[in-house]
Design an enzyme around this catalytic site. Structure first.
Site, PDB file in Angstrom:
ATOM      1  N   ASN A   1       4.855  14.017  25.612  1.00 18.17           N
ATOM      2  CA  ASN A   1       4.131  14.286  24.376  1.00 18.17           C
ATOM      3  C   ASN A   1       4.839  15.440  23.675  1.00 18.17           C
ATOM      4  OD1 ASN A   1       2.105  12.365  24.839  1.00 18.17           O
ATOM      5  ND2 ASN A   1       0.935  13.805  26.079  1.00 18.17           N
TER       6      ASN A   1
ATOM      7  N   GLY B   1      -0.761  16.617  20.958  1.00 21.50           N
ATOM      8  CA  GLY B   1      -1.548  17.175  22.036  1.00 21.50           C
ATOM      9  C   GLY B   1      -0.787  18.012  23.043  1.00 21.50           C
TER      10      GLY B   1
ATOM     11  N   CYS C   1       5.155  32.146  28.523  1.00 23.12           N
ATOM     12  CA  CYS C   1       5.155  30.697  28.732  1.00 23.12           C
ATOM     13  C   CYS C   1       5.026  30.380  30.219  1.00 23.12           C
ATOM     14  CB  CYS C   1       6.439  30.087  28.166  1.00 23.12           C
ATOM     15  SG  CYS C   1       6.683  28.343  28.617  1.00 23.12           S
TER      16      CYS C   1
ATOM     17  N   HIS D   1       9.286  19.617  28.008  1.00 22.20           N
ATOM     18  CA  HIS D   1       8.794  19.087  29.270  1.00 22.20           C
ATOM     19  C   HIS D   1       8.131  17.736  29.042  1.00 22.20           C
ATOM     20  CE1 HIS D   1       4.963  20.572  27.688  1.00 22.20           C
ATOM     21  NE2 HIS D   1       4.349  19.854  28.616  1.00 22.20           N
TER      22      HIS D   1
ATOM     23  N   SER E   1       0.351  21.046  24.846  1.00 19.15           N
ATOM     24  CA  SER E   1      -0.257  22.375  24.915  1.00 19.15           C
ATOM     25  C   SER E   1       0.773  23.482  25.047  1.00 19.15           C
ATOM     26  CB  SER E   1      -1.233  22.434  26.099  1.00 19.15           C
ATOM     27  OG  SER E   1      -0.563  22.150  27.321  1.00 19.15           O
TER      28      SER E   1
ATOM     29  N   HIS F   1       7.436  24.367  25.338  1.00 21.91           N
ATOM     30  CA  HIS F   1       8.590  24.312  26.236  1.00 21.91           C
ATOM     31  C   HIS F   1       8.966  22.843  26.473  1.00 21.91           C
ATOM     32  CE1 HIS F   1      11.051  26.430  29.364  1.00 21.91           C
ATOM     33  NE2 HIS F   1      11.169  25.175  29.787  1.00 21.91           N
TER      34      HIS F   1
ATOM     35  N   ASN G   1       1.182  18.838  38.710  1.00 23.34           N
ATOM     36  CA  ASN G   1       0.380  19.409  37.631  1.00 23.34           C
ATOM     37  C   ASN G   1      -0.773  20.241  38.187  1.00 23.34           C
ATOM     38  OD1 ASN G   1      -1.313  19.791  35.293  1.00 23.34           O
ATOM     39  ND2 ASN G   1      -0.277  18.055  34.345  1.00 23.34           N
TER      40      ASN G   1
ATOM     41  N   HIS H   1       8.863   3.132  24.826  1.00 21.02           N
ATOM     42  CA  HIS H   1       8.199   3.122  23.526  1.00 21.02           C
ATOM     43  C   HIS H   1       8.121   4.557  23.010  1.00 21.02           C
ATOM     44  CE1 HIS H   1       6.719  -1.042  24.013  1.00 21.02           C
ATOM     45  NE2 HIS H   1       6.468  -0.706  25.266  1.00 21.02           N
TER      46      HIS H   1
ATOM     47  N   PHE I   1      -3.193   7.848  10.280  1.00 24.59           N
ATOM     48  CA  PHE I   1      -4.441   7.928  11.035  1.00 24.59           C
ATOM     49  C   PHE I   1      -4.851   6.532  11.494  1.00 24.59           C
ATOM     50  CE2 PHE I   1      -4.564  11.824   8.580  1.00 24.59           C
ATOM     51  CZ  PHE I   1      -5.090  12.736   9.485  1.00 24.59           C
TER      52      PHE I   1
ATOM     53  N   HIS J   1      12.195  -0.671  29.495  1.00 23.22           N
ATOM     54  CA  HIS J   1      12.171  -0.303  28.076  1.00 23.22           C
ATOM     55  C   HIS J   1      11.299   0.947  27.898  1.00 23.22           C
ATOM     56  CE1 HIS J   1       8.581  -2.829  28.660  1.00 23.22           C
ATOM     57  NE2 HIS J   1       8.055  -2.238  27.590  1.00 23.22           N
TER      58      HIS J   1
ATOM     59  N   HIS K   1      13.476  27.718  26.510  1.00 24.61           N
ATOM     60  CA  HIS K   1      12.186  27.521  25.856  1.00 24.61           C
ATOM     61  C   HIS K   1      12.338  26.966  24.446  1.00 24.61           C
ATOM     62  CE1 HIS K   1       7.892  28.361  25.232  1.00 24.61           C
ATOM     63  NE2 HIS K   1       8.211  28.898  24.069  1.00 24.61           N
TER      64      HIS K   1
ATOM     65  N   CYS L   1       8.420  28.579  31.661  1.00 25.73           N
ATOM     66  CA  CYS L   1       9.727  29.226  31.690  1.00 25.73           C
ATOM     67  C   CYS L   1      10.068  29.692  33.111  1.00 25.73           C
ATOM     68  CB  CYS L   1       9.758  30.420  30.740  1.00 25.73           C
ATOM     69  SG  CYS L   1      10.047  29.986  29.006  1.00 25.73           S
TER      70      CYS L   1
ATOM     71  N   GLN M   1       5.710  14.503  31.451  1.00 24.97           N
ATOM     72  CA  GLN M   1       4.783  14.316  32.559  1.00 24.97           C
ATOM     73  C   GLN M   1       5.049  12.995  33.273  1.00 24.97           C
ATOM     74  OE1 GLN M   1       0.582  15.439  31.827  1.00 24.97           O
ATOM     75  NE2 GLN M   1       1.202  15.843  29.714  1.00 24.97           N
TER      76      GLN M   1
ATOM     77  N   LYS N   1       2.448   2.336  -2.273  1.00 27.58           N
ATOM     78  CA  LYS N   1       2.392   2.897  -3.631  1.00 27.58           C
ATOM     79  C   LYS N   1       1.139   3.723  -3.872  1.00 27.58           C
ATOM     80  CE  LYS N   1       4.947  -1.017  -5.629  1.00 27.58           C
ATOM     81  NZ  LYS N   1       5.014  -1.834  -4.398  1.00 27.58           N
ATOM     82  N   ARG N   2       0.175   3.693  -2.934  1.00 29.92           N
ATOM     83  CA  ARG N   2      -1.093   4.394  -3.189  1.00 29.92           C
ATOM     84  C   ARG N   2      -0.903   5.903  -3.124  1.00 29.92           C
ATOM     85  NH1 ARG N   2      -4.931   4.856   2.018  1.00 29.92           N
ATOM     86  NH2 ARG N   2      -3.358   4.983   3.639  1.00 29.92           N
TER      87      ARG N   2
ATOM     88  N   ARG O   1       0.807  -1.231   0.000  1.00 30.12           N
ATOM     89  CA  ARG O   1       0.000   0.000   0.000  1.00 30.12           C
ATOM     90  C   ARG O   1       0.835   1.275   0.000  1.00 30.12           C
ATOM     91  NH1 ARG O   1      -5.229   0.607   2.072  1.00 30.12           N
ATOM     92  NH2 ARG O   1      -4.455   1.965   3.722  1.00 30.12           N
TER      93      ARG O   1
END
Length: 359
Positions: free
Chosen positions: A162, A168, A50, A175, A170, A173, A75, A307, A321, A305, A122, A53, A177, A28-29, A26
């Site tokens: 992230n 996602g 920010c 960081h 936000s 900077h 948080n 991911h 997607f 480990h 930052h 900061c 979690q 090649k699609r 696929r």
């Protein structure tokens, strides 16, 4: 003759006991779907607006210290809280914990969520930080794992980042979690069972044996050093998904020697640099560590480990997607893990925006 390179097939993930459909033909699609806007990457070293900061005010009014390396705080909008009263909600059609539990069932969950600022700068990412600076981040991760895991109501500590608005984040900077939960999350439960079963059946670590196979074949390796290996797992779902595995069988970040922590920092920098160089963009991803639960049991089967799940597929503006068949049936990918590893291996380790380092 059947070929992994040319023909559709399913690959098995021994850690989660799930399958992924691979459809290499696929690639090649043509693509006439959504094209993302490439993010503007020019950021100042300090942003007065920010909330991460040094010296700036956060949303709850707290003022950040003038930190020089890393900064950790609880948080301000935590998904988990430590003072939730213990309780259950259940319909009357079954008993919690029985072979047939209630169809409507919920129970309280306590926890703590923290934010780890990697650097006061930052404008940096892990790919653009130096190894000593990343090593300080690894040290903080290990310390937070130990401190949070020692709390009597915490059973698991999930450390993750992230990276990028596409994933996602936000705030740009640098960081990550930490979410410390009362009970084992679903994916961790699956990995726990798989690793325990393998240890009981063979007397060996599942990931240690898997790493031996990958080092022998060298088909899916991306970056290696004396202490860690970054590779595209045989069962990878995302196009350029990688796994970082410790060469030594250790269960958690806090078990690492100073040399191993520096080795992990080296792998993180080299891998994220290759990510950025692939499409010459600050590469989006979710990256997190899976390590020994903190529920008081010894967990000898656990092998440290990480991911990394980046969404980009064909370019900086075309992403993968997870829809349709992926949501309703099982995960699917086009480019094979071997092809993805070959592309990442071929990239330079000098960051494409680095104009100061020698060639």
């Amino acid at each position: 003759m059947f070929s992994l390179t040319d023909h559709p097939h399913r690959r098995y993930n021994p850690l989660t006991r799930e399958w992924v459909l691979v459809s290499p033909h696929r690639t090649k699609r043509p693509w006439q779907g959504q094209v993302e806007q490439s993010a503007h990457e020019q950021r100042p070293p300090y942003d007065p607006t920010c909330y991460l900061c040094p010296g700036n005010a956060r949303a709850n009014g707290a003022i950040n210290p003038q930190y020089e390396h890393t900064f950790v705080f609880t948080n301000d909008f935590s998904a988990l809280l430590p003072d939730v009263p213990s309780g259950e909600y259940a319909s009357s059609d079954g008993e919690p914990g029985s072979a047939v539990p209630p169809l409507l069932y919920a129970r309280s969950e306590r926890g703590i969520c923290r934010v780890v600022c990697f650097s006061p700068r930052h404008d940096l990412t892990l790919a653009e930080m130096d190894v000593p600076a990343i090593t300080r981040v690894v040290d903080v991760w290990a310390q937070e794992y130990e401190e949070l895991g020692a709390l009597p109501f915490i059973g698991y500590v999930q450390i993750f980042e992230n990276r990028g608005a596409m994933m996602g984040a936000s705030n740009p900077h640098p960081h990550g979690q930490i979410w410390a939960t009362e009970r084992l999350p679903l994916t961790i439960m699956r990995e726990d069972v798989a690793q325990r079963d393998y240890l009981e059946a063979t007397g060996r670590s599942l990931l240690a044996d898997y790493l031996t196979l990958e080092l022998e074949r060298e088909e899916r390796l991306v970056v290696v050093n004396d202490h860690f290996v970054a590779l595209i797992p045989f069962w990878a779902v995302w196009p350029f998904e990688t796994m970082i595995i410790s060469r030594r069988h250790v269960g958690a970040l806090s078990d690492l020697t100073p040399e191993e922590r520096s080795g992990l920092a080296d792998i993180l920098k080299r891998l994220t640099t290759r990510y950025d160089n692939l499409f010459q963009v600050s590469f989006p991803y979710s990256l997190g560590f899976h390590q020994r639960p903190t529920d008081g049991a010894p967990h000898p089967a656990w092998h440290l480990h990480a991911h990394a799940y980046p969404p980009l597929l064909r370019s900086a503006t075309v992403r993968k997607f997870m829809v349709g068949f992926e949501l309703l049936a099982e995960a699917q990918r086009d480019i094979t893990p071997e092809q993805a590893a070959e592309r990442l291996r071929a990239l330079p380790e000098r960051h494409y925006r680095d104009t100061t380092a020698s060639p």
